[in-house]
Every structure is written in C-alpha cells, then in structure tokens.
Write an enzyme that holds these catalytic residues in place. Structure first.
Site, PDB file in Angstrom:
ATOM      1  N   ASN A   1       0.910  -1.374   0.313  1.00 32.61           N
ATOM      2  CA  ASN A   1      -0.014  -0.300   0.231  1.00 32.61           C
ATOM      3  C   ASN A   1       0.939   1.257  -0.166  1.00 32.61           C
ATOM      4  OD1 ASN A   1      -1.316   2.435   0.469  1.00 32.61           O
ATOM      5  ND2 ASN A   1      -3.138   1.389   2.014  1.00 32.61           N
TER       6      ASN A   1
ATOM      7  N   ASP B   1      -5.885   7.185  -9.761  1.00 31.71           N
ATOM      8  CA  ASP B   1      -7.284   6.842  -9.083  1.00 31.71           C
ATOM      9  C   ASP B   1      -7.165   8.088  -9.158  1.00 31.71           C
ATOM     10  OD1 ASP B   1     -10.180   6.863  -8.613  1.00 31.71           O
ATOM     11  OD2 ASP B   1     -10.236   4.977  -8.420  1.00 31.71           O
TER      12      ASP B   1
ATOM     13  N   ASP C   1      -4.803  11.180 -18.272  1.00 31.49           N
ATOM     14  CA  ASP C   1      -5.453  11.455 -19.484  1.00 31.49           C
ATOM     15  C   ASP C   1      -6.603  12.199 -18.195  1.00 31.49           C
ATOM     16  OD1 ASP C   1      -7.331   8.959 -17.668  1.00 31.49           O
ATOM     17  OD2 ASP C   1      -8.927   9.432 -19.761  1.00 31.49           O
TER      18      ASP C   1
ATOM     19  N   THR D   1       1.699   3.586 -20.692  1.00 27.61           N
ATOM     20  CA  THR D   1       1.203   2.391 -19.884  1.00 27.61           C
ATOM     21  C   THR D   1      -0.124   2.111 -20.725  1.00 27.61           C
ATOM     22  OG1 THR D   1      -0.154   3.928 -19.063  1.00 27.61           O
ATOM     23  CG2 THR D   1       1.324   4.174 -17.851  1.00 27.61           C
TER      24      THR D   1
END
Length: 215
Positions: free
Chosen positions: A96, A118, A154, A191
C-alpha cells in the site's frame, strides 16, 4: 469492468522471489543490496499490469526500478510481463502506497512515477489522491534531495488539481505538457491506460516536478 478474483495470485507472487520482494520492509535504507549495485532507484506508485515500468527497465539498464501495486490480482499480470522480459533491474512490491515510509528511508529513491492514478473525483475523497499534500510529504521523506515526480493522466480535472497541489507544496514545475502525444517530448513509454485513452482521442497530460531544498 471488475477483474476476477485470483485466489492463486498470492502463491504465484511468492514463487518468484527474484522478481517480487516479499518483505520490502527489510530493505529500508538498503535497497542497493536488493539489486546488488549502486544504481539510481526509480519507483512507480500504482504500477498496474506493469507495461510502463518493464519497458522503462528494458530501455534503461543502468537504473533500478521498483513497481508498487496494492492489488494482488493486478500485480500478477505485471509479474508475467517481467518474467517474459527477463530484466534484472526491476522488482515488484505488493504494498500500500500509504505505507511507503515503512519500505523506504530518506534518499532511497531518486525518482517517482505516477501514471494514470485513480482521480478520486469526489471532494470528500481528496486525501486519497496520490498528488494530495500528505502523499507529496511521504514522497519527500523517501526521495533524495532534489528528487523528482513524473506524472501522467488523461483526466484534466486531476491534472489541474495536481498542478495546484504541486505548486502549493513548493515543488518546482520543470516540464508541463497539455497534449503529450502531440508534443516534442522524446522517449515516452505508454502505459496500458495511456494507449487505450489515446486511441479514444483523449489528450494525455504530463508534468515533471522537482523538490526544492526549501523546507
């Protein structure tokens, strides 16, 4: 689409100790030992299926790379890619990112990559964003003095938020691109998400920021 549960993932990760560091805490302050050399160390926080970090390791054999991913069912895909690539300058950690300081001491890391993290768009989730100030502080406590973060996304809202967060923290913006694939930047490695979103016509945003010795 949610990825299927992979009950065998933990055993597979444990079966490849040459690629997957099972107990990264033991290398805190001594990652040179894990690689057997004194080369710089770059880490990717949220390495996903490992395309970026594996290709970076192949392209830059004089740099050591560490891919960090919380999800077992995702990092096994990165392991498969690493096994196929047979590079010796890349390790994976199933860990984590909130606990980075358990694994790395000040100066262990030279550079950090944050790729398509995220966005956590809801305001109440701001503290979970990997460019939030508490994460920036964590990075500072493991990076060398003058260490860098390279960030790609993005998501325009996340990018604008991150630029503000970097600036407010006191980081130096050294490179900013609002459309990476139509810029003069050379040597970009995509990626999986980057390729997908680019094909959909989304511009890719990228920035490089550097910690200044001002605190």
């Amino acid at each position: 689409m949610r990825m299927r549960h992979k009950p065998w993932a933990k055993d597979k990760l444990a079966a490849y100790p040459q690629f997957v560091v099972g107990n990264p805490i033991e290398y805190k302050g001594n990652w040179k030992k894990a690689f057997g050399n004194d080369n710089p160390i770059h880490i990717e926080v949220g390495t996903g299926k490992g395309r970026f970090i594996t290709e970076m390791a192949k392209a830059n054999p004089s740099i050591n790379y560490i891919g960090i991913e919380l999800s077992e069912r995702v990092i096994v895909a990165a392991l498969d890619r690493l096994i196929e690539a047979e590079v010796t300058n890349l390790k994976l950690i199933n860990f984590n990112a909130e606990n980075l300081e358990d694994c790395f001491a000040k100066g262990d890391v030279d550079q950090i990559y944050l790729n398509f993290s995220d966005p956590w768009p809801k305001t109440r989730h701001e503290k979970r964003r990997l460019t939030y100030k508490t994460f920036l502080a964590r990075y500072e406590r493991i990076l060398v003095d003058g260490g860098e973060i390279h960030f790609k996304t993005d998501n325009r809202s996340l990018f604008e938020y991150s630029l503000r967060s970097f600036s407010e923290y006191g980081l130096l913006l050294t490179n900013v691109s609002l459309d990476l694939h139509n810029s003069d930047f050379e040597g970009n490695i995509m990626t999986e998400y980057e390729e997908k979103f680019s094909k959909m016509g989304h511009p890719i945003y990228r920035s490089e920021v550097k910690y200044q010795n001002m605190k």
